[in-house]
Design a protein around this motif. Structure first.
Motif, PDB file in Angstrom:
ATOM      1  N   LEU A 166      -7.281   3.341  -1.996  1.00  0.00           N
ATOM      2  CA  LEU A 166      -7.889   2.159  -1.380  1.00  0.00           C
ATOM      3  C   LEU A 166      -9.255   1.860  -2.018  1.00  0.00           C
ATOM      4  O   LEU A 166      -9.598   0.701  -2.262  1.00  0.00           O
ATOM      5  CB  LEU A 166      -8.039   2.372   0.126  1.00  0.00           C
ATOM      6  N   ALA A 167     -10.011   2.913  -2.292  1.00  0.00           N
ATOM      7  CA  ALA A 167     -11.331   2.724  -2.903  1.00  0.00           C
ATOM      8  C   ALA A 167     -11.212   2.143  -4.310  1.00  0.00           C
ATOM      9  O   ALA A 167     -12.045   1.336  -4.741  1.00  0.00           O
ATOM     10  CB  ALA A 167     -12.073   4.059  -2.947  1.00  0.00           C
ATOM     11  N   ALA A 168     -10.139   2.543  -5.023  1.00  0.00           N
ATOM     12  CA  ALA A 168      -9.959   2.089  -6.403  1.00  0.00           C
ATOM     13  C   ALA A 168      -9.140   0.808  -6.495  1.00  0.00           C
ATOM     14  O   ALA A 168      -9.007   0.232  -7.577  1.00  0.00           O
ATOM     15  CB  ALA A 168      -9.282   3.187  -7.220  1.00  0.00           C
ATOM     16  N   GLY A 169      -8.567   0.392  -5.367  1.00  0.00           N
ATOM     17  CA  GLY A 169      -7.693  -0.776  -5.385  1.00  0.00           C
ATOM     18  C   GLY A 169      -6.430  -0.552  -6.196  1.00  0.00           C
ATOM     19  O   GLY A 169      -5.931  -1.447  -6.880  1.00  0.00           O
ATOM     20  N   SER A 170      -5.889   0.667  -6.110  1.00  0.00           N
ATOM     21  CA  SER A 170      -4.713   1.032  -6.916  1.00  0.00           C
ATOM     22  C   SER A 170      -3.676   1.746  -6.056  1.00  0.00           C
ATOM     23  O   SER A 170      -3.905   1.993  -4.868  1.00  0.00           O
ATOM     24  CB  SER A 170      -5.137   1.945  -8.067  1.00  0.00           C
ATOM     25  N   GLN A 171      -2.547   2.070  -6.657  1.00  0.00           N
ATOM     26  CA  GLN A 171      -1.527   2.866  -5.987  1.00  0.00           C
ATOM     27  C   GLN A 171      -1.738   4.350  -6.302  1.00  0.00           C
ATOM     28  O   GLN A 171      -2.074   4.693  -7.447  1.00  0.00           O
ATOM     29  CB  GLN A 171      -0.130   2.448  -6.450  1.00  0.00           C
TER      30      GLN A 171
END
Length: 306
Positions: free
Chosen positions: A272-277
Motif C-alpha cells: 500500500l505504501a509503494a502503490g504496488s502489488q
C-alpha cells in the motif's frame, strides 16, 4: 494518512496455531500503527462467509483489507466482492487459483501467504521413518478433508514414510478435543487391540495432544503405560505449545510451521505504501523439531541398547 484497518478472519479460537495467528496479526498491527480486528468462525464455513460479507456489504464497516484463513474452500466469490468494493484481499494457508485473475484488474493488493503443507507432510513422513524404521503401523489423525491443508499434508507424508509402514487414519478438526474424541472412539473398537500400533502422528499438535489425553485416561495401567511409551508427533511447532510439549516429553517431535498473518500484514502495508502489488504467492518453509538428524541419532542409540 488514516490508520490502516484490517479484518482477520480465522478458523477457530479453540486451536493454539489459530491463536498464534491472531497474536502475530496484533503484533504486526502494533508495529505498524494499524488497527486489526480478529474474527473467528467457529469451524463453520457458512458462518465465516456471512461474517466477511457483513464487512464488505456495509460501507460503514468496510476495512482497508481482509485477510482470511478459510474453514472450507478458498471463497473465490467473496474475494471478488471484496476487491470490487475496494478492499485488499489476502488468503492465508490455502492454495487458490483465482489470485492471478483478480490481480489483473484489482486496484488494491491481492495475494496469498501459506505454509508449504506438502513439505510439512514430507517431514512428518520422515519423522515416522526415524521412529519406526522400515516397517510398522502409525495412527494418523487428519484434519478435515474439505481443505487442501489436510490433503497436502497427507500426500507429503505418504510420499516419504517408509513403504512398509502402514497408516491407519482417524479424523479430527484441528482441535485438541477432536483428537481426544477420535482416539477415544478408536480405542472403544475391538479391532483397536488387534492392530500393533508403533506411533501416533497428528496433522497438528493440538490433535496429537488430544489423543495423548485420551490415552492418559485408560483405566488399565499396563495398557495405558504401553500406549504412552509410543512416540506421538504433531505439526505447527509453536514455541509455547508444540515445541514446549516436545521438551516436556509429552510429544516426541513436531514440525515447525510459523504463524503467517503478521507477515501478510507487513506485505500488505509495504504494498500500500509503494502503490504496488505484493508477491502473488509467498510460501514459508517448515522444519523438523528436533531435527531429523537428531531423531535418527536417538533411534540409532536406542537400537544399540535394545
Amino acid at each position: 494518512m488514516n490508520k490502516l484497518n484490517v479484518v482477520v478472519s480465522l478458523i477457530t479460537d479453540d486451536n493454539d496455531y489459530q491463536l498464534e495467528q491472531a497474536a502475530s496479526a496484533q503484533a504486526a498491527a502494533l508495529q505498524l500503527g494499524a488497527n486489526v480486528q480478529i474474527i473467528y468462525s467457529g469451524n463453520d464455513a457458512v458462518q465465516q462467509t456471512q461474517q466477511i460479507l457483513t464487512f464488505i456489504q456495509d460501507p460503514s464497516k468496510r476495512p482497508d483489507a481482509i485477510l482470511a484463513e478459510p474453514v472450507g474452500t478458498g471463497m473465490a466469490q467473496i474475494a471478488k466482492a471484496a476487491v470490487d468494493a475496494g478492499i485488499a484481499w489476502a488468503i492465508i494457508n490455502t492454495n487458490v487459483d483465482y489470485i492471478t485473475q483478480l490481480r489483473q484488474h484489482a486496484l488494491v493488493p491481492v495475494f496469498s501467504v501459506m505454509s508449504d503443507h506438502e513439505a510439512i507432510g514430507k517431514i512428518q513422513g520422515q519423522q515416522i521413518g526415524a521412529f519406526l524404521g522400515d516397517m510398522g503401523c502409525v495412527l494418523y489423525i487428519e484434519g478435515p478433508s474439505v481443505r487442501d491443508v489436510a490433503k497436502l499434508r497427507t500426500k507429503g507424508m505418504l510420499s516419504t514414510k517408509p513403504q512398509r509402514v502402514d497408516v491407519k487414519s482417524l479424523k479430527g478438526d484441528w482441535t485438541q478435543n477432536s483428537g481426544y474424541q477420535a482416539m477415544k472412539s478408536w480405542l472403544s473398537l475391538s479391532t483397536s487391540r488387534q492392530l500393533h500400533v508403533g506411533m501416533i502422528a497428528g496433522q497438528n499438535d493440538d490433535m496429537a495432544l488430544g489423543a495423548r489425553r485420551a490415552l492418559e485416561e485408560l483405566g488399565n495401567l499396563a495398557e495405558r503405560d504401553a500406549w504412552l511409551r509410543l512416540p506421538i508427533t504433531g505439526c505447527d511447532g509453536l514455541p509455547r505449545s508444540g515445541q514446549e510439549w516436545v521438551r516436556q516429553k509429552r510429544m516426541a517431535a513436531t514440525v515447525i510451521s510459523p504463524p503467517l498473518v503478521g507477515d501478510a500484514i507487513q506485505l500488505l502495508a509495504s504494498a500500500l505504501a509503494a502503490g504496488s502489488q505484493p508477491p502473488e504467492r509467498t510460501v514459508v518453509t517448515p522444519s523438523s523439531f528436533p531435527s531429523l538428524k537428531e531423531l535418527q541419532k536417538v533411534r540409532g542409540q536406542a537400537a544399540q541398547t535394545s
